[in-house]
Design a protein around this motif. Structure first.
Motif, short mmCIF file in Angstrom:
data_model
loop_
_atom_site.label_atom_id
_atom_site.label_comp_id
_atom_site.label_asym_id
_atom_site.label_seq_id
_atom_site.Cartn_x
_atom_site.Cartn_y
_atom_site.Cartn_z
N LYS A 17 0.83 -1.19 0.00
CA LYS A 17 0.00 0.00 0.00
C LYS A 17 0.87 1.26 0.00
N VAL A 18 1.95 1.21 0.81
CA VAL A 18 2.86 2.36 0.87
C VAL A 18 3.54 2.57 -0.47
N LEU A 19 4.01 1.45 -1.07
CA LEU A 19 4.69 1.55 -2.35
C LEU A 19 3.80 2.16 -3.43
N GLU A 20 2.54 1.85 -3.40
CA GLU A 20 1.64 2.30 -4.44
C GLU A 20 1.12 3.72 -4.20
N THR A 21 1.15 4.18 -2.96
CA THR A 21 0.56 5.49 -2.67
C THR A 21 1.61 6.58 -2.42
N THR A 22 2.85 6.21 -2.09
CA THR A 22 3.85 7.24 -1.79
C THR A 22 4.20 8.03 -3.05
N GLN A 23 4.54 9.28 -2.87
CA GLN A 23 4.93 10.14 -3.98
C GLN A 23 6.41 10.00 -4.34
N ASP A 24 7.19 9.33 -3.48
CA ASP A 24 8.60 9.08 -3.79
C ASP A 24 8.71 7.97 -4.81
N CYS A 25 9.63 8.13 -5.74
CA CYS A 25 9.87 7.08 -6.74
C CYS A 25 10.76 6.01 -6.12
N ILE A 26 10.25 4.76 -6.05
CA ILE A 26 10.97 3.67 -5.41
C ILE A 26 11.24 2.58 -6.43
N PHE A 27 12.44 1.99 -6.34
CA PHE A 27 12.82 0.91 -7.26
C PHE A 27 13.70 -0.07 -6.51
N TRP A 28 13.79 -1.30 -7.03
CA TRP A 28 14.73 -2.27 -6.48
C TRP A 28 15.36 -3.05 -7.62
N LYS A 29 16.63 -3.40 -7.44
CA LYS A 29 17.42 -4.02 -8.50
C LYS A 29 18.14 -5.25 -7.98
N ASP A 30 18.62 -6.09 -8.93
CA ASP A 30 19.42 -7.25 -8.54
C ASP A 30 20.90 -6.86 -8.49
N THR A 31 21.75 -7.83 -8.28
CA THR A 31 23.19 -7.55 -8.12
C THR A 31 23.85 -7.12 -9.43
N ASP A 32 23.17 -7.29 -10.55
CA ASP A 32 23.69 -6.79 -11.83
C ASP A 32 23.15 -5.39 -12.14
N ARG A 33 22.49 -4.80 -11.14
CA ARG A 33 21.94 -3.45 -11.28
C ARG A 33 20.81 -3.38 -12.30
N ARG A 34 20.14 -4.48 -12.48
CA ARG A 34 18.99 -4.53 -13.39
C ARG A 34 17.70 -4.42 -12.58
N PHE A 35 16.73 -3.68 -13.15
CA PHE A 35 15.50 -3.44 -12.44
C PHE A 35 14.72 -4.73 -12.21
N VAL A 36 14.28 -4.90 -10.96
CA VAL A 36 13.42 -6.02 -10.60
C VAL A 36 12.00 -5.54 -10.38
N GLY A 37 11.85 -4.33 -9.86
CA GLY A 37 10.52 -3.78 -9.64
C GLY A 37 10.58 -2.30 -9.35
N VAL A 38 9.45 -1.62 -9.58
CA VAL A 38 9.33 -0.19 -9.29
C VAL A 38 7.91 0.07 -8.80
N ASN A 39 7.72 1.20 -8.13
CA ASN A 39 6.36 1.55 -7.69
C ASN A 39 5.68 2.45 -8.71
N ARG A 40 4.42 2.78 -8.43
CA ARG A 40 3.63 3.53 -9.40
C ARG A 40 4.18 4.94 -9.59
N ALA A 41 4.66 5.56 -8.52
CA ALA A 41 5.20 6.91 -8.65
C ALA A 41 6.39 6.93 -9.61
N PHE A 42 7.18 5.87 -9.61
CA PHE A 42 8.31 5.75 -10.52
C PHE A 42 7.81 5.71 -11.96
N LEU A 43 6.79 4.89 -12.22
CA LEU A 43 6.25 4.77 -13.58
C LEU A 43 5.67 6.10 -14.06
#
Length: 696
Positions: A172-198
């Motif tokens: 819920k926090v990930l989808e409603t926060t205004q901060d752009c949030i992302f997470w990556k693997d050890t190769d620095r490739r995107f695994v996921g992002v939140n709606r604010a990022f998109l």
């Protein structure tokens, strides 16, 4: 369940089992062993560890007998082979815990340890609780127990429910926060992002970026700082609010990013980050900082200007009072003189002091020199004798009042005529002589020695000013040429000053390719030595370079040559000057050359007199620029616009004490031919008339 490894500070080897059981009696120990809890009770002492009791429940769980369990806890340096039911890494962790329990008892510690029972093929994790009691001299009693699996199961169910709630809350926090949030693997490739990022990047879903790096997305003009930043995070660092720039839909934006590693146990499996868009805030901050810097610079410039102005005015006060003293003193002597020659001599010296004072006033009017602190040298052919004459004219009245003797030695002068800035050299000599007289007592002596020699196509002039005055301390000599520096002396006896004279002199000497050195001793006196590199006159063929005593003895005579102004005799000039004294001075100067002059009190009268004269009546017009009713600028324009041809071409000379370049340019633009400055110099006035009336 906890096992002591025997490597801590509490163990010293195998201890007799009979000696170990000192705290609980046998009856009490047997009762403790029946408690339905998987627990062991240990006693830690500075030199040993012993097992007080082991419950039957723990023996049953570990699938070992009592003797084996007690042997395992008897403080051996290493566990026997059959006691390999605790993972070695956990034994090290517990060892560290026990070593610190002497300082932190009566605190419950919850640990997860890996144990392996006989029926198990591998280690499994089990929760354990440890609690200590400090017994003073008898050591520390430690209760170690495994958490009941049934209770643990309930806790797991509660934990599972809490975990579900936590996941729902995180989503819920990930989808409603205004901060752009992302997470990556050890190769620095995107695994996921939140709606604010998109929404920030304008993507309808994460399919366009999952599995890609920042470089592949082309968001950063310079991706290296971002790459290095994330590589540090993947090595265990965390970053907080790091500034960077991103290109979004063709526009460059400022962001602040925070990143941290993601752990699975002790292993980093990726990173999580967030960022916010601070472009507007950053631009506003930069604008505020820029305005702040501009204000700071303006304040510093204003402060510097005030400091320069104050220093300049103090310096000019010092420089102007010395020749003014000579003017006033000589005027008083001249008015009381009974002999004409004595009065003429006073007037001559007053003129020389006035010329020196005029040069200083010209410096005051040169605003550029205030800002730059530099002097422009005006080099002309000069007789060294004239320089010393001018200095003596100014300093001798001061010396006479103090009854200080002055002596000059010119025996070392071989080249009497040089090319230099006479006023600047004169200024150095006057400053040094003035200081020497000032700090010399009655009947003392100030001596000036002058010598020169040719060196590399120049004249190396050496001037030594010595005195037998109060002298200076060694400490003060280190700072003597700094502005405003003065040694503490009795102001009643030696007077006061600004402390600028020596600083001025040193600057001038260095600009002339030389310098000033000083030696002094308190109570003995001081010696200042000036060296200057001056211009050497070119010799004409067959010119005799020798200088006799007769020439050297003319040191105190006026070397100015008389110029022939006979061509001006009989010429008529129109003079417009509103000041009566200035008008009288100009008339007398022109009468020397036989010039007849008509006077007007302002510009309007001058225009009327010019237009009312017959053609060719006046040979020239002299207009003061600042006059009542009509000034010289307007009068010149009126004359130039006359219908008469002779007035449109008649020579017009501007006369003013305002010598700024703007005033000169304005006078020329109004139709004037030449510009002469006040106070008037007779030779310059007549020379200007010669050049304008009878041009070559």
């Amino acid at each position: 369940m906890i096992f002591w490894t025997g490597s801590g500070v509490w163990n010293s080897g195998v201890v007799d089992m009979g000696e170990q059981r000192r705290f609980f009696s046998d009856d009490t120990r047997r009762e403790l062993e029946k408690i339905p809890v998987q627990m062991i009770i240990l006693r830690l002492q500075p030199d040993r560890m012993c097992c007080e009791a082991v419950t039957d429940k723990l023996l049953e769980f570990l699938q070992i007998d009592r003797e084996s369990a007690e042997t395992s806890f008897a403080g051996l340096d290493d566990f026997p082979d059959e006691c390999g039911w605790m993972h070695p890494d956990d034994r090290k962790r517990i060892d560290h815990l026990f070593a610190g329990m002497k300082n932190y008892t009566e605190q419950k510690y919850v640990y997860r340890v890996r144990l392996k029972r006989k029926k198990d093929s591998d280690y499994r994790w089990y929760p354990a609780e440890i609690f200590g009691r400090n017994l003073g001299e008898k050591g520390i009693l430690v209760y170690c127990s495994l958490v009941d699996t049934n209770v643990n199961g309930e806790r797991r169910r509660q934990k599972s429910s809490a975990e579900k709630m936590r996941k729902l809350l995180v989503n819920k926090v990930l989808e409603t926060t205004q901060d752009c949030i992302f997470w990556k693997d050890t190769d620095r490739r995107f695994v996921g992002v939140n709606r604010a990022f998109l929404e920030f990047y304008g993507f309808p879903s994460d399919e366009a970026l999952i599995g890609k790096t920042d470089e592949e997305m082309g968001w950063h003009q310079d991706p290296d700082p971002f790459r290095r930043d994330e590589e540090r995070v993947l090595h265990g660092e965390s970053t907080l609010l790091v500034h960077g720039k991103c290109r979004i839909r063709g526009e460059e934006r400022d962001i602040l990013a925070t990143k941290a590693p993601i752990y699975d146990g002790d292993t980093i499996i990726g990173l999580v980050g967030s960022f916010i868009d601070v472009t507007e805030d950053y631009n506003q901050r930069k604008q505020i900082e820029r305005l702040g810097d501009e204000l700071k610079n303006a304040l510093q410039a204003e402060k510097k200007t005030n400091e320069n102005l104050n220093m300049f005015m103090s310096r000019m006060s010092h420089e102007m009072r010395t020749p003014m003293n000579a003017v006033i003193g000589l005027s008083s002597l001249g008015m009381k003189a009974k002999d004409v020659d004595e009065a003429v001599d006073c007037l001559h010296k007053i003129n020389m002091s006035g010329q020196y004072l005029l040069g200083i006033i010209n410096d005051v009017l040169d605003i550029g020199k205030i800002d730059s602190g530099k002097f422009r040298l005006s080099e002309k052919q000069t007789r060294l004798a004239d320089i010393i004459t001018a200095a003596d004219t100014i300093i001798r009245p001061i010396a006479n009042r103090k009854k200080v003797n002055l002596a000059y030695d010119f025996s070392g002068v071989q080249i009497p005529d040089v090319i230099c800035d006479r006023m600047r050299v004169q200024q150095i000599v006057i400053n040094l002589m003035n200081n020497a007289v000032k700090f010399t007592d009655e009947d003392g002596m100030v001596r000036v020695e002058i010598s020169d020699q040719e060196a590399g196509g120049k004249v190396k002039l050496k001037i030594v000013v010595s005195d037998n005055g109060c002298g200076m301390s060694r400490d003060f000599l280190k700072r003597i040429f700094q502005p405003f520096i003065q040694e503490n002396r009795d102001p009643v006896k030696y007077g006061s000053g600004t402390g600028l004279g020596l600083s001025i002199s040193k600057t001038l000497a260095e600009q002339m390719g030389g310098g000033i050195t000083v030696s002094s001793e308190e109570g003995v006196g001081s010696v200042f030595t000036v060296t200057l590199m001056l211009g050497l006159l070119k010799k004409n063929a067959g010119e005799n370079d020798s200088t006799g005593k007769e020439e050297q003895n003319t040191a105190f005579s006026d070397g100015r040559e008389e110029r022939d102004f006979s061509a001006l005799k009989g010429k008529r000039v129109l003079l417009a000057e509103d000041n009566e004294i200035n008008r009288e001075i100009a008339l007398r100067m022109m009468s020397r050359a036989g010039i007849r002059a008509d006077c007007a009190g302002n510009g309007r009268e001058a225009v009327e007199m010019a237009e009312g004269s017959s053609p060719g009546y006046y040979a020239a017009v002299i207009l003061d620029l600042m006059m009542p009713t009509m000034g010289g600028y307007e009068a010149a324009e009126r004359i130039r616009s006359s219908s008469r041809q002779d007035l449109r071409t008649i020579p017009i000379i501007a006369m003013s004490a305002d010598i700024f370049e703007e005033s000169v340019n304005r006078a020329i633009s109004c139709g004037m031919n030449s510009f002469i400055t006040k106070p008037l110099d007779a030779d310059k006035l007549l020379a200007t008339l010669m050049e304008t009336i009878n041009p070559l």
